[in-house]
Design an enzyme around this catalytic site. Structure first.
Site, mmCIF file in Angstrom:
data_model
loop_
_atom_site.group_PDB
_atom_site.id
_atom_site.type_symbol
_atom_site.label_atom_id
_atom_site.label_comp_id
_atom_site.label_asym_id
_atom_site.label_seq_id
_atom_site.Cartn_x
_atom_site.Cartn_y
_atom_site.Cartn_z
ATOM 1 N N ILE A 1 -54.235 -38.781 -74.370
ATOM 2 C CA ILE A 1 -53.614 -39.335 -75.368
ATOM 3 C C ILE A 1 -55.418 -39.313 -76.318
ATOM 4 O O ILE A 1 -55.648 -38.614 -77.539
ATOM 5 C CB ILE A 1 -53.312 -40.473 -75.683
ATOM 6 N N VAL B 1 -56.823 -35.754 -76.587
ATOM 7 C CA VAL B 1 -55.946 -34.820 -77.961
ATOM 8 C C VAL B 1 -55.868 -35.868 -79.571
ATOM 9 O O VAL B 1 -56.799 -35.223 -80.152
ATOM 10 C CB VAL B 1 -54.562 -35.257 -78.115
ATOM 11 N N GLU B 2 -56.171 -37.597 -79.777
ATOM 12 C CA GLU B 2 -56.183 -37.705 -80.466
ATOM 13 C C GLU B 2 -58.250 -38.184 -81.393
ATOM 14 O O GLU B 2 -58.595 -37.611 -82.113
ATOM 15 C CB GLU B 2 -55.993 -39.358 -80.516
ATOM 16 N N THR B 3 -58.886 -37.988 -80.635
ATOM 17 C CA THR B 3 -60.226 -37.735 -80.661
ATOM 18 C C THR B 3 -61.504 -37.433 -79.909
ATOM 19 O O THR B 3 -62.226 -37.445 -80.505
ATOM 20 C CB THR B 3 -60.742 -39.842 -81.257
ATOM 21 N N TYR C 1 -46.945 -32.686 -80.163
ATOM 22 C CA TYR C 1 -47.549 -33.348 -79.487
ATOM 23 C C TYR C 1 -47.677 -33.138 -78.470
ATOM 24 O O TYR C 1 -48.347 -33.522 -77.603
ATOM 25 C CB TYR C 1 -47.264 -34.417 -80.690
#
Length: 335
Positions: A121, A124-126, A312
Site C-alpha cells: 500500500i 503504491v501510494e507514495t 488498484y
C-alpha cells in the site's frame, strides 16, 4: 460561547504571510460564506481566522484536470500494471520491510494484517514516502469543494474534516502538502480517514503520518483491520472460464457474491484449489491479448475500500506478492 482558534501552526503561517499581496483565494462566494458559517456554528471556529485562511487558498485548475482523469479510469489493466509492478518498486518494498521489520511485525500482531500488504500500500501510494504529494492540501480541498461541482459535497465535507484534523493534530494549514485529492502522508489518508483510522502507534500523543514510521505502518494496518481484513485468508486467484454461463457473474461487481461451488456450475474454475464454500467475485482484467479472469475474495474487496478500483486492488495484491517473495529470498541469502 467563545470561538476556538485554529492551530498554532496555522497562526504561525498566517503571521508570516501578513503584509504580503493577497493570493487569489476564496472570499465572498455564497458557498464559501455558508461553509464558514457552518464551521463557526458546528465546531466553534473563529470566523475571522477562517476568512483569512480561505482568502489564501488558491484555486488550482491543474487539480481539477487531474481529478477528471484518474489512471484507474483511463488505463487498461495491462497498462496500469506496468506503473506499479516494477523492479524499483519491488526493491523499494524489500528495503522498507527490512528497515521496519520490527514495526511491521508489531502491527501484524496488533491488527492482524500481513506486512507485505502494508508495505505494498505504501509503495503504491507514495513509493515508500518519497512522493507524498506536491499540492498544498488546503488548495486541493478548497478547489474541489468550491470549484468542482461533480464532487463538491464530498470535498466540502473533507475540507471540514481537514480543519478539524489540523486543530487536533496541530497541522500547519498553510504548508501541509498532499495529493491532488487532499490525501496525506505515506499512506495517503484523506482527512476523514485520517481522523477515523490513523493511530498513535508510537504513543507520542499525536498521529503523524508524515514522520512517524510506527504511526504510518500502524495506521495502514488499522485501516485494513477496521474494514474487515482476515489474516491468512486468500486475496485473489486466477480462474479459467468455459462456455458463456459465467458472463452474468461479471456484472455483479467485485464484492464477493457467489460461492465457488455455484461458480463451477457456471464454468468458472480457480487454477488453485479452493474450498467450494468460499465466496468470491469474478473479475475480468484486460490484457493485450484478451481478458484475464480472477476470483476476488473478502480480502481483495477490503483493498478496494482503500481505493474503489479493482485495478488498484490487483496492483496492490500482485506487488505485495512480489515483495514478499523477494523479501523471503533476501532472508535466505543472509542466513
Amino acid at each position: 460561547m467563545q470561538s476556538r482558534t485554529l492551530t498554532t501552526g496555522f497562526l504561525t503561517g498566517l503571521l508570516a504571510l501578513a503584509g504580503t499581496a493577497a493570493l487569489a483565494g476564496y472570499g465572498n462566494e455564497p458557498q464559501v460564506q455558508q461553509f464558514i458559517a457552518d464551521m463557526v456554528d458546528k465546531h466553534e471556529f473563529s470566523r475571522e481566522e477562517l476568512v483569512k485562511l480561505l482568502e489564501q487558498a488558491e484555486r488550482r485548475d491543474d487539480i481539477i484536470e487531474l481529478m477528471s482523469k484518474p489512471a484507474e479510469k483511463r488505463l487498461a489493466w495491462y497498462e496500469y500494471r506496468k506503473i506499479f509492478l516494477t523492479d524499483s518498486r519491488i526493491d523499494g518494498g524489500v528495503a522498507f520491510w527490512t528497515q521496519y521489520a520490527d514495526i511491521l511485525a508489531k502491527a501484524e500482531q496488533a491488527f492482524g494484517v500481513e506486512p507485505q500488504i502494508v508495505v505494498a500500500i505504501i509503495g503504491v501510494e507514495t513509493r515508500y514516502g518519497s512522493n507524498t504529494g506536491r499540492h498544498r492540501v488546503l488548495d486541493a480541498l478548497s478547489t474541489l469543494a468550491f470549484d468542482y461541482p461533480p464532487r463538491s459535497e464530498f470535498f466540502t465535507a473533507e475540507l471540514e474534516q481537514y480543519l478539524l484534523l489540523a486543530r487536533e493534530e496541530n497541522i500547519d494549514l498553510l504548508s501541509a502538502t498532499g495529493s491532488y485529492a487532499g490525501a496525506m502522508g505515506y499512506g495517503q489518508f484523506i482527512p476523514s480517514s485520517y481522523r477515523s483510522y490513523a493511530v498513535d502507534f508510537d504513543n507520542s500523543g499525536t498521529r503523524d503520518l508524515w514522520g512517524s514510521p510506527m504511526d504510518i505502518i500502524g495506521s495502514v494496518a488499522n485501516y485494513f483491520q477496521r474494514h474487515g481484513w482476515k489474516l491468512g485468508e486468500p486475496v485473489a486467484v486466477r480462474a479459467e472460464v468455459t462456455g458463456d454461463a459465467y458472463q452474468p457473474l461479471l456484472d455483479l461487481g467485485y464484492q464477493p457474491n457467489t460461492v465457488l461451488h455455484a461458480m463451477r456450475h457456471d464454468g468458472v474454475t480457480p487454477v488453485t484449489e479452493m474450498p467450494d464454500d468460499l465466496e468470491a467475485a469474478l473479475i475480468a482484467f484486460d490484457q493485450e491479448d484478451g481478458p484475464e479472469y480472477w476470483l476476488g475474495f473478502n480480502n481483495f474487496y477490503v483493498i478496494t475500500r482503500y481505493n474503489h478500483s479493482p485495478l488498484y486492488a490487483m496492483a496492490v495484491y500482485q506487488l505485495s506478492e512480489e515483495i514478499r517473495a523477494a523479501y523471503e529470498a533476501s532472508l535466505l541469502q543472509n542466513d
